[in-house]
Write a protein that holds these residues in place. Structure first.
Motif, PDB file in Angstrom:
ATOM      1  N   GLN A  18      -7.707   9.024   5.062  1.00 40.33           N
ATOM      2  CA  GLN A  18      -7.777   9.859   6.271  1.00 40.33           C
ATOM      3  C   GLN A  18      -6.469   9.781   7.050  1.00 40.33           C
ATOM      4  OE1 GLN A  18     -10.232  11.849   5.419  1.00 40.33           O
ATOM      5  NE2 GLN A  18     -10.906  12.014   7.535  1.00 40.33           N
ATOM      6  N   ALA A  19      -5.882   8.573   7.105  1.00 40.08           N
ATOM      7  CA  ALA A  19      -4.604   8.413   7.812  1.00 40.08           C
ATOM      8  C   ALA A  19      -3.540   9.273   7.135  1.00 40.08           C
ATOM      9  CB  ALA A  19      -4.190   6.945   7.808  1.00 40.08           C
ATOM     10  N   GLU A  20      -3.567   9.305   5.805  1.00 40.87           N
ATOM     11  CA  GLU A  20      -2.567  10.116   5.082  1.00 40.87           C
ATOM     12  C   GLU A  20      -2.679  11.589   5.475  1.00 40.87           C
ATOM     13  OE1 GLU A  20      -3.609   8.624   1.055  1.00 40.87           O
ATOM     14  OE2 GLU A  20      -1.424   8.534   0.789  1.00 40.87           O
ATOM     15  N   LYS A  21      -3.928  12.058   5.631  1.00 43.46           N
ATOM     16  CA  LYS A  21      -4.112  13.471   6.017  1.00 43.46           C
ATOM     17  C   LYS A  21      -3.507  13.724   7.399  1.00 43.46           C
ATOM     18  CE  LYS A  21      -8.576  13.853   3.679  1.00 43.46           C
ATOM     19  NZ  LYS A  21     -10.020  13.998   3.886  1.00 43.46           N
ATOM     20  N   ALA A  22      -3.774  12.815   8.337  1.00 39.24           N
ATOM     21  CA  ALA A  22      -3.258  13.011   9.706  1.00 39.24           C
ATOM     22  C   ALA A  22      -1.727  12.924   9.718  1.00 39.24           C
ATOM     23  CB  ALA A  22      -3.873  11.972  10.642  1.00 39.24           C
TER      24      ALA A  22
ATOM     25  N   LEU B 117       8.256   6.850   8.937  1.00 38.93           N
ATOM     26  CA  LEU B 117       8.730   7.156   7.581  1.00 38.93           C
ATOM     27  C   LEU B 117       8.206   8.516   7.106  1.00 38.93           C
ATOM     28  CD1 LEU B 117       9.867   4.264   7.511  1.00 38.93           C
ATOM     29  CD2 LEU B 117       9.029   4.096   5.193  1.00 38.93           C
ATOM     30  N   SER B 118       6.954   8.834   7.482  1.00 40.14           N
ATOM     31  CA  SER B 118       6.380  10.130   7.061  1.00 40.14           C
ATOM     32  C   SER B 118       7.175  11.313   7.604  1.00 40.14           C
ATOM     33  CB  SER B 118       4.944  10.293   7.552  1.00 40.14           C
ATOM     34  OG  SER B 118       4.178   9.204   7.220  1.00 40.14           O
TER      35      SER B 118
ATOM     36  N   GLU C 121       0.847  -1.198   0.000  1.00 46.79           N
ATOM     37  CA  GLU C 121       0.000   0.000   0.000  1.00 46.79           C
ATOM     38  C   GLU C 121       0.873   1.236   0.000  1.00 46.79           C
ATOM     39  OE1 GLU C 121      -2.338   1.454  -1.014  1.00 46.79           O
ATOM     40  OE2 GLU C 121      -4.076   1.148   0.283  1.00 46.79           O
ATOM     41  N   LYS C 122       0.341   2.317  -0.566  1.00 49.25           N
ATOM     42  CA  LYS C 122       1.085   3.573  -0.588  1.00 49.25           C
ATOM     43  C   LYS C 122       0.432   4.554   0.383  1.00 49.25           C
ATOM     44  CE  LYS C 122       3.200   6.706  -3.813  1.00 49.25           C
ATOM     45  NZ  LYS C 122       3.160   7.370  -5.084  1.00 49.25           N
ATOM     46  N   LEU C 123       1.249   5.111   1.244  1.00 49.35           N
ATOM     47  CA  LEU C 123       0.754   6.177   2.125  1.00 49.35           C
ATOM     48  C   LEU C 123       1.702   7.350   1.958  1.00 49.35           C
ATOM     49  CD1 LEU C 123      -0.068   3.419   4.015  1.00 49.35           C
ATOM     50  CD2 LEU C 123      -1.045   5.289   5.301  1.00 49.35           C
ATOM     51  N   GLY C 124       1.164   8.490   1.547  1.00 45.05           N
ATOM     52  CA  GLY C 124       2.027   9.623   1.249  1.00 45.05           C
ATOM     53  C   GLY C 124       2.925   9.219   0.097  1.00 45.05           C
ATOM     54  N   GLN C 125       4.245   9.439   0.252  1.00 45.77           N
ATOM     55  CA  GLN C 125       5.159   9.095  -0.846  1.00 45.77           C
ATOM     56  C   GLN C 125       5.786   7.724  -0.696  1.00 45.77           C
ATOM     57  OE1 GLN C 125       8.043  12.323   0.970  1.00 45.77           O
ATOM     58  NE2 GLN C 125       9.150  11.175  -0.583  1.00 45.77           N
ATOM     59  N   TYR C 126       5.424   6.990   0.371  1.00 43.83           N
ATOM     60  CA  TYR C 126       6.105   5.728   0.666  1.00 43.83           C
ATOM     61  C   TYR C 126       5.230   4.495   0.420  1.00 43.83           C
ATOM     62  CZ  TYR C 126       9.500   8.755   2.894  1.00 43.83           C
ATOM     63  OH  TYR C 126      10.439   9.720   3.120  1.00 43.83           O
TER      64      TYR C 126
ATOM     65  N   ILE D  94       1.090  15.613  10.974  1.00 45.92           N
ATOM     66  CA  ILE D  94       2.119  15.283  11.971  1.00 45.92           C
ATOM     67  C   ILE D  94       3.482  15.731  11.442  1.00 45.92           C
ATOM     68  CG2 ILE D  94       3.347  13.355  13.091  1.00 45.92           C
ATOM     69  CD1 ILE D  94       0.645  11.890  13.267  1.00 45.92           C
ATOM     70  N   ALA D  95       3.740  15.462  10.164  1.00 45.10           N
ATOM     71  CA  ALA D  95       5.029  15.862   9.567  1.00 45.10           C
ATOM     72  C   ALA D  95       5.176  17.385   9.624  1.00 45.10           C
ATOM     73  CB  ALA D  95       5.127  15.346   8.141  1.00 45.10           C
ATOM     74  N   GLU D  96       4.089  18.100   9.349  1.00 46.54           N
ATOM     75  CA  GLU D  96       4.155  19.575   9.424  1.00 46.54           C
ATOM     76  C   GLU D  96       4.484  20.036  10.849  1.00 46.54           C
ATOM     77  OE1 GLU D  96       0.652  20.231   6.217  1.00 46.54           O
ATOM     78  OE2 GLU D  96       0.528  21.462   8.026  1.00 46.54           O
TER      79      GLU D  96
END
Ligand SMILES: C[S@@+](CC[C@H](N)C(=O)[O-])C[C@H]1O[C@@H](n2cnc3c(N)ncnc32)[C@H](O)[C@@H]1O
Length: 442
Positions: free
Chosen positions: A285-289, A316-317, A264-269, A293-295
């Motif tokens: 939704q997880a990708e948004k959260a 990783l994010s 599966e892909k989440l964000g760029q990973y 978090i990264a911000e």
């Protein structure tokens, strides 16, 4: 006794709440704003239980429930409530929990982040086998299995797989596990999907050392893949659970087909996802959260700690934000997958440690500037809260799936930290569940 009253709220399980003559009455099936005739069925000392007899004035936010199992299955308790109203209720529920349990007055609460897909959003189904030859869900407040005909929070391909596995189990006369006698084989059917490669991982939780009928199961997969609309089964795994336990999955696996994971892909990973590791059920939704978090982490950090890290999705994010990232996780399979995920994504500044995060000595935790916690429903272990208050990282980022345990933990953490931002995320439309992201600073 019959009474007529207006429903004011939901309980955490989605039953309607009525107040009458200083007593609280819980009535399944009502939504806030409904006026209804209720029959009181039980007096439980601190509260009363009632059943809906007649809906006199439906609430403006009441909508028809989509699923035929509504009311019997405890899964989607809010599907008779319009989606904007569900969001409003969750926003208030988070605020109320934080005020009532944590005693917080000033709440920097941002508006809840709605889900883009309010149906067919789950990437995982976990369905118990029952007698005779049923697969479905436990009837509300019981352990008797109701056969599942549909589940609109799953993709229709999941229903096709469920029906085929049910027929297979019946035809082959594979005995269903009985939790009273501890006999029988089939315990649960698990289906996991990846949106990125449109793959499915099929899991059977079984009470036996190895699963026989391997060729037959492979043949079933070939037949099934012709019928699936969107996804393709790429792997079949038997999870060996011979214990007398309610815990669905155990560590031991018997791979019947494929590699034992989907990608599966989440964000760029890209992430390899096995049967028995944690992955948020609502990927977008997880990708948004995770992006938020990264911000929060900012840039050019020295060290970030991701506690309760699962397969390394958050670690990783945030890897691009710091020189070093450390993930800590208790499940060996998750740590193994997390390491492999870092390697496959060529992320070299992330390490993973296997063990209970609260058991780690101070040297293992290091001196992170940013401490991220994403605990299970029970919240952060008290020993870890004490360690965080001693370590005093500059920022603490808390992702929670349970407002009650979040509130309890924030009560402790706000002795030292200030809450900068609270954002609820709707990871679970049609249910009372809500995810909450909190940023704390010294
Ligand atoms: C809510 S999940 C979060 C996983 C990950 N952050 C994610 O977003 O996919 C919680 C994770 O914590 C792990 N866990 C539970 N208790 C733990 C403990 N005491 N110490 C370390 N990990 C724990 C679980 O196995 C699970 O993978």
């Amino acid at each position: 006794m019959l009474i007529t009253a207006r429903c004011l709220d939901f309980t955490v399980d989605g039953a309607g709440v009525i107040r009458q003559a200083e007593r609280v009455i819980f009535v399944p099936g009502l939504v806030p704003g409904d006026v209804a005739e209720i029959e009181i069925t039980a007096d439980k000392k601190n509260y009363l239980l009632g059943v809906l007899k007649k809906l006199i004035e439906p609430a403006p936010d009441r909508v028809p429930a989509k699923c035929r199992h509504f009311g019997l299955c405890g899964g989607c308790a809010l599907q008779h409530y319009a989606y904007p109203a569900q969001l409003k209720w969750k926003q208030q529920f988070v605020a109320q929990s934080l005020r009532r349990i944590a005693g917080l007055v000033e709440l920097p609460l941002r508006p809840i982040v709605p889900a883009d897909n309010t149906w067919a959003y789950r990437n995982k189904a976990q369905l118990p086998f029952g007698r005779p030859g049923t697969i479905g869900f436990y009837r509300l407040n019981s352990h008797s299995v109701v056969d599942l005909a549909e589940c609109p929070i799953h993709h229709p391909d999941f229903a096709r797989i469920t029906a085929a596995v049910r027929d297979f189990a019946r035809q082959k006369k594979i005995p269903v596990y009985d939790e009273k006698t501890h006999r029988g084989i089939l315990r649960h059917l698990i289906i996991r999907k990846s949106e990125y490669l449109r793959e499915i991982l099929l899991g059977l939780v079984v009470n036996c050392r190895t699963f026989g009928l391997r060729q037959e199961l492979k043949q079933l997969t070939v037949e099934l893949n012709k019928k699936l609309e969107t996804y393709k089964i790429v792997s079949v795994v038997a999870n060996i659970n011979q214990k007398k336990t309610n815990k669905i999955l155990q560590d031991k696996q018997d791979i019947i087909l494929g590699s034992g994971f989907i990608t599966e892909k989440l964000g760029q990973y890209l992430f390899k996802v096995s049967l028995n590791t944690f992955l948020q059920v609502n990927t977008p939704q997880a990708e948004k959260a995770y992006a938020r978090i990264a911000e929060y982490c900012g840039a050019d950090r020295t060290a970030i700690l991701d506690a309760y890290c699962g397969i390394g999705t958050i670690a990783l994010s945030v890897a691009g934000r710091a020189r070093n990232v450390l993930g800590i996780e208790e499940t060996p399979q998750s740590v193994q997958d997390a390491r492999r995920n870092a390697e496959n994504n060529a992320v070299r500044n992330v390490r993973f440690l296997c063990g209970r995060v609260e058991d780690q000595p101070a040297e293992a935790l290091g001196r992170p500037e940013i401490f991220i916690v994403d605990p299970p429903r029970k919240g952060v272990a008290p020993e870890l809260l004490a360690k965080i208050l001693e370590l005093k990282p500059e920022k603490l980022i808390y992702l929670s799936c349970n407002p009650a345990s979040l509130a309890r933990d924030l009560k402790v953490l706000t002795q030292v930290y200030q809450i900068k931002e609270i954002t609820p995320y709707d990871f679970f439309p049609q249910t009372t569940h809500v995810e909450t992201l909190v940023l704390l600073e010294k």
